[in-house]
Design an enzyme around this catalytic site. Structure first.
Site, PDB file in Angstrom:
ATOM      1  N   LYS A 251      13.836 -17.434 -10.262  1.00  0.00           N
ATOM      2  CA  LYS A 251      15.021 -17.927 -10.975  1.00  0.00           C
ATOM      3  C   LYS A 251      15.306 -17.047 -12.168  1.00  0.00           C
ATOM      4  O   LYS A 251      14.385 -16.695 -12.917  1.00  0.00           O
ATOM      5  CB  LYS A 251      14.725 -19.364 -11.454  1.00  0.00           C
ATOM      6  CG  LYS A 251      15.828 -20.004 -12.246  1.00  0.00           C
ATOM      7  CD  LYS A 251      16.767 -20.804 -11.357  1.00  0.00           C
ATOM      8  CE  LYS A 251      18.036 -21.245 -12.051  1.00  0.00           C
ATOM      9  NZ  LYS A 251      19.050 -20.166 -12.124  1.00  0.00           N
TER      10      LYS A 251
ATOM     11  N   LYS B  64       9.008 -18.255 -19.220  1.00  0.00           N
ATOM     12  CA  LYS B  64       9.895 -19.350 -19.652  1.00  0.00           C
ATOM     13  C   LYS B  64       9.765 -20.549 -18.728  1.00  0.00           C
ATOM     14  O   LYS B  64       9.684 -21.694 -19.184  1.00  0.00           O
ATOM     15  CB  LYS B  64      11.366 -18.896 -19.581  1.00  0.00           C
ATOM     16  CG  LYS B  64      11.786 -17.977 -20.661  1.00  0.00           C
ATOM     17  CD  LYS B  64      13.294 -17.732 -20.548  1.00  0.00           C
ATOM     18  CE  LYS B  64      13.602 -16.333 -21.007  1.00  0.00           C
ATOM     19  NZ  LYS B  64      15.029 -16.016 -21.040  1.00  0.00           N
TER      20      LYS B  64
ATOM     21  N   LYS C  25      15.344 -11.801 -12.017  1.00  0.00           N
ATOM     22  CA  LYS C  25      16.418 -11.290 -12.882  1.00  0.00           C
ATOM     23  C   LYS C  25      17.229 -10.260 -12.126  1.00  0.00           C
ATOM     24  O   LYS C  25      16.693  -9.549 -11.275  1.00  0.00           O
ATOM     25  CB  LYS C  25      15.820 -10.612 -14.121  1.00  0.00           C
ATOM     26  CG  LYS C  25      16.805 -10.481 -15.253  1.00  0.00           C
ATOM     27  CD  LYS C  25      16.978 -11.824 -15.919  1.00  0.00           C
ATOM     28  CE  LYS C  25      17.838 -11.784 -17.138  1.00  0.00           C
ATOM     29  NZ  LYS C  25      17.582 -12.978 -17.966  1.00  0.00           N
TER      30      LYS C  25
HETATM   31  N1  GLU Z   1      19.847 -15.774 -18.293  1.00  0.00           N
HETATM   32  C1  GLU Z   1      19.209 -16.906 -18.902  1.00  0.00           C
HETATM   33  C2  GLU Z   1      17.826 -16.541 -19.399  1.00  0.00           C
HETATM   34  O1  GLU Z   1      17.538 -15.397 -19.692  1.00  0.00           O
HETATM   35  C3  GLU Z   1      19.239 -18.140 -17.999  1.00  0.00           C
HETATM   36  C4  GLU Z   1      18.537 -18.027 -16.685  1.00  0.00           C
HETATM   37  C5  GLU Z   1      18.795 -19.192 -15.765  1.00  0.00           C
HETATM   38  O2  GLU Z   1      19.481 -20.115 -16.150  1.00  0.00           O
HETATM   39  O3  GLU Z   1      18.299 -19.145 -14.636  1.00  0.00           O
HETATM   40  O4  GLU Z   1      16.986 -17.383 -19.601  1.00  0.00           O
END
Ligand code: GLU
Length: 423
Positions: A79, A103, A115
């Site tokens: 994700k 995260k 990513k």
């Molecule tokens: N691009 C955001 C991040 O760096 C959100 C990623 C997401 O919602 O999957 O955390």
């Protein structure tokens, strides 16, 4: 760009990956995992580079380079967002995928990190060129993504409209409606209440928690926010509404600072869709100068490598909360920590975005949608818990908050790897 600038940029981007790897290595070591864990987790398991043509409005055809990195899928699908930016590199996308694993781990989400990035400058592209680019990117990566494989989302210079085109393209390819393929969609297409503001909301919760630990009252603090994009602008609004004095803001072109507090509602009104506002003002300072101005809380909410060994000594804030990904180098982290500055790292501070993305995906899977209050209540609960976990780990192991966050985040993946029998 001249050759020297190119080399400098390459070094800078490489550093981002090397720093992410170094903290993962330290975290695994502190937790007592063997070297094979680091060997596997230091790079994404899967990295796709694609090149595809896009027809431009003037009749020409341009070929774009893009990436999708999948760090580790032991816990579940990967994700993470997709950024559209001229400086996107392979090393940067890899580092960002590692950070996503951390995260998701900190927040207990059933995902590994992913990513994506397209090398392009959306500020110079028309609406229809952006649509063709977004659709072409999805076609190029469609084999490795999907609601149970890898779920994209917004990131730098991508938004809910781009998510809508990507969702539509994926649904057409698969010949069934697939809202769970991507998060950060508009509400009417299965987006979640509160997703657009989620990153900023999460940062506010971290600011409140950090201020509490330092005995600061938010209403009496001076705050500088570097960056006025999705995170920075909503953050300025929320803090202003809470009565904090936002004394500095910036965009890619410059910064504004006023010891008495900036007129945030006016600035939000004047901001364009890429977060540019300072070009309308004469009395601007540079982004670099802004970081060293007097304040209590500094929030870098722009891009990587902003607080470095060169300026960390001169940062005047006693709390730094990283809304951007990777804004502080490891050397600067050490300097700030030695000076007693409380640094809330990116992988914790900006994880409200992916947390509400998870809520969105759950709602898509259930076909049942939550109210704004339900989303925000669950977000507050999740972020407070995550902050507490990281803060306690930092104290218990006597390490800084960044290492504590990585330890908290990587443990779930390491456990999943062991239980699956991969390591
Ligand atoms: N691009 C955001 C991040 O760096 C959100 C990623 C997401 O919602 O999957 O955390």
């Amino acid at each position: 760009m001249n050759p020297q600038a190119l080399v400098q940029q390459a070094n800078r981007e490489l550093d981002v990956l090397q720093s992410a790897q170094q903290v993962i290595r330290d975290a695994l070591q502190e937790l007592g995992y063997g070297p094979e864990y680091y060997e596997l987790l230091k790079e994404p398991m899967r990295m796709l580079t694609v090149r595809f043509p896009v027809h431009m409005d003037d009749g020409s055809v341009r070929v774009f380079t893009a990436y999708r990195a999948q760090h580790n899928d032991a816990i579940g699908p990967t994700k993470g967002g997709v950024r559209f930016h001229p400086d996107v590199t392979e090393a940067e996308i890899k580092a960002l995928s590692l950070w996503m694993t951390i995260k998701c781990g900190i927040n207990g989400l059933p995902y590994g990190g992913g990513k994506g990035g397209v090398v392009c400058d959306p500020r110079e592209m028309s609406f229809s060129e952006l649509e063709r680019l977004s659709r072409a990117y999805v076609r190029a990566i469609s084999q490795i993504v999907g609601p149970t494989k890898d779920i994209p989302a917004p990131d730098v210079f991508t938004n809910s409209q781009i998510m809508a085109w990507m969702m539509d393209e994926y649904s057409r390819l698969r010949e069934f409606d697939s809202p769970g393929f991507i998060t950060g969609k508009p509400r009417v297409l299965g987006g979640s209440e509160g997703r657009e503001t989620a990153t900023a909301r999460g940062v506010v919760i971290c600011i409140e928690e950090a201020a509490k630990r330092r005995g600061l009252n938010l209403a009496d603090t001076r705050i500088i926010i570097q960056g006025f994009g999705n995170a920075g602008s909503y953050l300025a609004k929320f803090l202003y509404d809470l009565g904090a004095r936002v004394v500095g803001i910036s965009d890619a072109y410059g910064a504004l600072y006023d010891e008495k507090g900036l007129p945030i509602p006016d600035l939000l009104e004047q901001r364009d869709s890429f977060g540019t506002v300072t070009t309308r003002y004469k009395d601007t300072i540079t982004n670099k100068e802004l970081l060293e101005k007097p304040c209590d809380i500094l929030v870098p909410a722009a891009i990587e490598n902003q607080i470095t060994a060169a300026n960390a000594q001169r940062v005047q804030a006693s709390i730094v909360v990283e809304a951007a990904n990777g804004p502080t180098t490891l050397e600067a982290t050490r300097i700030l920590s030695e000076r007693g500055v409380l640094l809330v790292p990116d992988v914790l501070a900006n994880s409200g975005g992916v947390t509400v993305s998870y809520f969105e995906w759950v709602q898509n899977n259930q076909g049942y949608y939550w109210t704004k209050e339900e989303v925000e209540q669950r977000l507050v609960q999740a972020m407070r818990q995550s902050f507490d976990k990281v803060y306690t780990t930092a104290q218990r192991h006597d390490v800084d908050m960044r290492l504590a966050a990585y330890m908290t985040g990587i443990e779930r993946t390491a456990t999943a790897l062991r239980l699956r029998g991969w390591l």
